[in-house]
Enzyme design. Sequence first.
Site, short mmCIF file in Angstrom:
data_model
loop_
_atom_site.label_atom_id
_atom_site.label_comp_id
_atom_site.label_asym_id
_atom_site.label_seq_id
_atom_site.Cartn_x
_atom_site.Cartn_y
_atom_site.Cartn_z
N GLY A 37 70.32 100.25 62.40
CA GLY A 37 71.75 100.21 62.08
C GLY A 37 72.54 101.10 63.02
O GLY A 37 71.98 101.78 63.89
N SER A 122 63.11 86.50 53.50
CA SER A 122 63.31 85.80 54.76
C SER A 122 62.65 84.43 54.73
O SER A 122 61.62 84.23 54.09
CB SER A 122 62.69 86.63 55.88
OG SER A 122 62.52 85.87 57.05
N TYR A 146 55.14 91.12 58.61
CA TYR A 146 56.54 91.12 58.15
C TYR A 146 56.74 90.08 57.05
O TYR A 146 57.26 90.37 55.97
CB TYR A 146 57.47 90.82 59.33
CG TYR A 146 58.89 90.51 58.93
CD1 TYR A 146 59.74 91.53 58.48
CD2 TYR A 146 59.40 89.21 58.99
CE1 TYR A 146 61.04 91.25 58.09
CE2 TYR A 146 60.69 88.93 58.61
CZ TYR A 146 61.51 89.94 58.16
OH TYR A 146 62.80 89.66 57.77
N ASP A 276 55.77 82.90 66.18
CA ASP A 276 57.10 82.28 66.10
C ASP A 276 57.01 80.90 65.43
O ASP A 276 56.08 80.14 65.68
CB ASP A 276 57.73 82.13 67.49
CG ASP A 276 58.42 83.40 67.96
OD1 ASP A 276 58.49 84.36 67.16
OD2 ASP A 276 58.88 83.45 69.11
#
Length: 312
Positions: A37, A122, A146, A276
Amino acid sequence: MSKILITGGAGFIGSTLADKLIEEGNQVVIVDDLSMGDVENLPKSMNVTFHEESITNHFFMTKLLITNNFDYIYLLAAVASVADSIERPIETHAVNQNANLNILETIRKEKLTPKKIVFSSSAAVYGNGPELPKKETSSIDPMSPYAIDKFATERFMVDYGKLYGLPTVCTRFFNVYGPKQNPKSPYSGVLSIVSDCLVRDDIFTLFGDGSQTRDYVYIDDVVDALLILATTPEAKNDVYNVATGETISLVDVIKAYESASGRKVKVVKKEARLGDVQDSLADITKLRGLGYEPKVNVTAGLAKYWDALQEK
């Protein structure tokens, strides 16, 4: 006026959400360790309290939750990089799962009474399964630590809700884009990297042949979805896709961005990356059932994004 906690509130989605909540007259507390951030993203308002702290500091988080007994809690903090989670699975697991579980445990044990706990998951949880569009009931095939952490934390959220009566809800974000995205972060969305290349006249590295497709959703639509899920009582102990329900290839989205910006993207191609996903498209019927409707298509979104970058 509600008292609201946003973890990861100095990030792209968190800070845009904070802007909207402040605008609506709420008191917002932000926890962010600034690893991804940026202080510049924070709303300039008396109604924001910012703590530069990691959510993995369980002592700090427990005290903060007990002291404030927030009305709404948005759990957006994450190490959002597939690549980083492959490199550092244990460290990213501490942020992406354990820290969120500690927050749930604190709420349960201390009998805190938030109206809603919103966890951001996600579309990565779906992996490369052939079924398109992805429904919330589609098969799950997380291809990275993840994605595993995101899915496992979703399950904790849903089941803590059912077992202990906590009002939890999870979002599966597809490809979110818009102003405030950080192109320097290795975790960044592809469109923020393309934007940066357009602004700086740099070369964009395209992994694979560009045929990979994504469901790109503009930040304003994402914030709308988050507010709907937080304030709709029947949206609880469940998971919702947040997207537009439309798909476009990377090659075509680059062309669309070139026409929005009036500039050319310099592209160099490299091998596709491990982990990916090739194609991604959301079924958003479930979220639509709560009154959500995406308002910004990719052409309009890219134009808005480009205008915001020019103002900077």
